[in-house]
Design an enzyme around this catalytic site. Sequence first.
Site, short mmCIF file in Angstrom:
data_model
loop_
_atom_site.label_atom_id
_atom_site.label_comp_id
_atom_site.label_asym_id
_atom_site.label_seq_id
_atom_site.Cartn_x
_atom_site.Cartn_y
_atom_site.Cartn_z
N ASP A 61 -32.95 25.65 4.14
CA ASP A 61 -31.61 25.87 4.71
C ASP A 61 -30.79 24.58 4.59
O ASP A 61 -31.15 23.56 5.19
CB ASP A 61 -31.77 26.28 6.19
CG ASP A 61 -30.46 26.75 6.80
OD1 ASP A 61 -29.38 26.33 6.31
OD2 ASP A 61 -30.51 27.53 7.76
N SER A 72 -26.85 31.70 13.13
CA SER A 72 -25.98 30.63 12.66
C SER A 72 -25.02 30.18 13.78
O SER A 72 -25.49 29.68 14.80
CB SER A 72 -25.25 31.12 11.40
OG SER A 72 -24.54 30.09 10.81
N HIS A 121 -29.89 29.76 4.31
CA HIS A 121 -29.18 30.00 5.58
C HIS A 121 -29.00 31.49 5.88
O HIS A 121 -28.16 31.85 6.68
CB HIS A 121 -27.82 29.27 5.55
CG HIS A 121 -27.24 29.09 6.92
ND1 HIS A 121 -27.85 28.36 7.93
CD2 HIS A 121 -26.10 29.57 7.49
CE1 HIS A 121 -27.11 28.39 9.02
NE2 HIS A 121 -26.05 29.13 8.79
C1 MLT Z 1 -21.63 26.30 12.83
O1 MLT Z 1 -20.53 25.93 12.54
O2 MLT Z 1 -21.93 26.81 13.92
C2 MLT Z 1 -22.68 26.09 11.80
O3 MLT Z 1 -22.25 25.20 10.86
C3 MLT Z 1 -23.11 27.35 11.15
C4 MLT Z 1 -21.96 28.07 10.52
O4 MLT Z 1 -21.30 28.81 11.21
O5 MLT Z 1 -21.74 27.93 9.33
#
Ligand code: MLT
Length: 224
Positions: A169, A119, A200
């Site tokens: 996702d 992520s 996710h």
């Molecule tokens: C981010 O902010 O890098 C992406 O949206 C993934 C997350 O951290 O939720």
Amino acid sequence: MDESNSRAREAPASLQGFVHRFVPGREPGAPALLLLHGTGGDENGLLPLGRMLGDGAPLLSPRGRVLERGMPRFFRRLAEGVFDVEDLKVRTRELAGFVAAAREAYDLEKKPMVAVGFSNGANIAASLLLLEPEALDAAILLRAMVPFEPDSPPRLAGTPVLIGAGRNDPIARPAMAERLAELFKSAGAEVTIEWDGGGHSIGPSQVDAARAWLGRTELRRSAS
Ligand code: MLT
């Protein structure tokens, strides 16, 4: 308890301003894994994943230096999925500095360095590939987005990249994973996308796929 577990429980170290854990390797041939957590994670969160992916690999696991309502991240965002690109670029360069310092401090200079990001951690790993390609020799990007569209193509000839994407996702949407793959392919990277039907979070099938990919991928330490 094995040696890597007991070491992982020692107080975290600091290098270039990054709180982190370093778990020494036990397997001389194993690459080093740079573990990059998601929003709200820390330097401990991905150690179990690192152990599952690389038997006896040295694990280097920094904590992101940005706090969003108390949750560590690797760079600022303006809203969900809307990144502060200026901050992202500064933080990417800082992380590359940490990786270089850690290679020296932990005697990892001759080992390939493979980022394993989830992520937010996958997003800064993708940004490292775009801006500081010599920091990494390969990357496993789990639930990654396009961090930014580069002005000029990066130099990634032959760099192995695995993108682990979920068909459902809602954050790192399938079209983004496809665009990221295209971007890296156009820069010469050897890209594999591994799909599952999930959202996710990472399921066991993606861990297995990442482990198998790492086992069959030829890794070389690129000259820096
Ligand atoms: C981010 O902010 O890098 C992406 O949206 C993934 C997350 O951290 O939720």
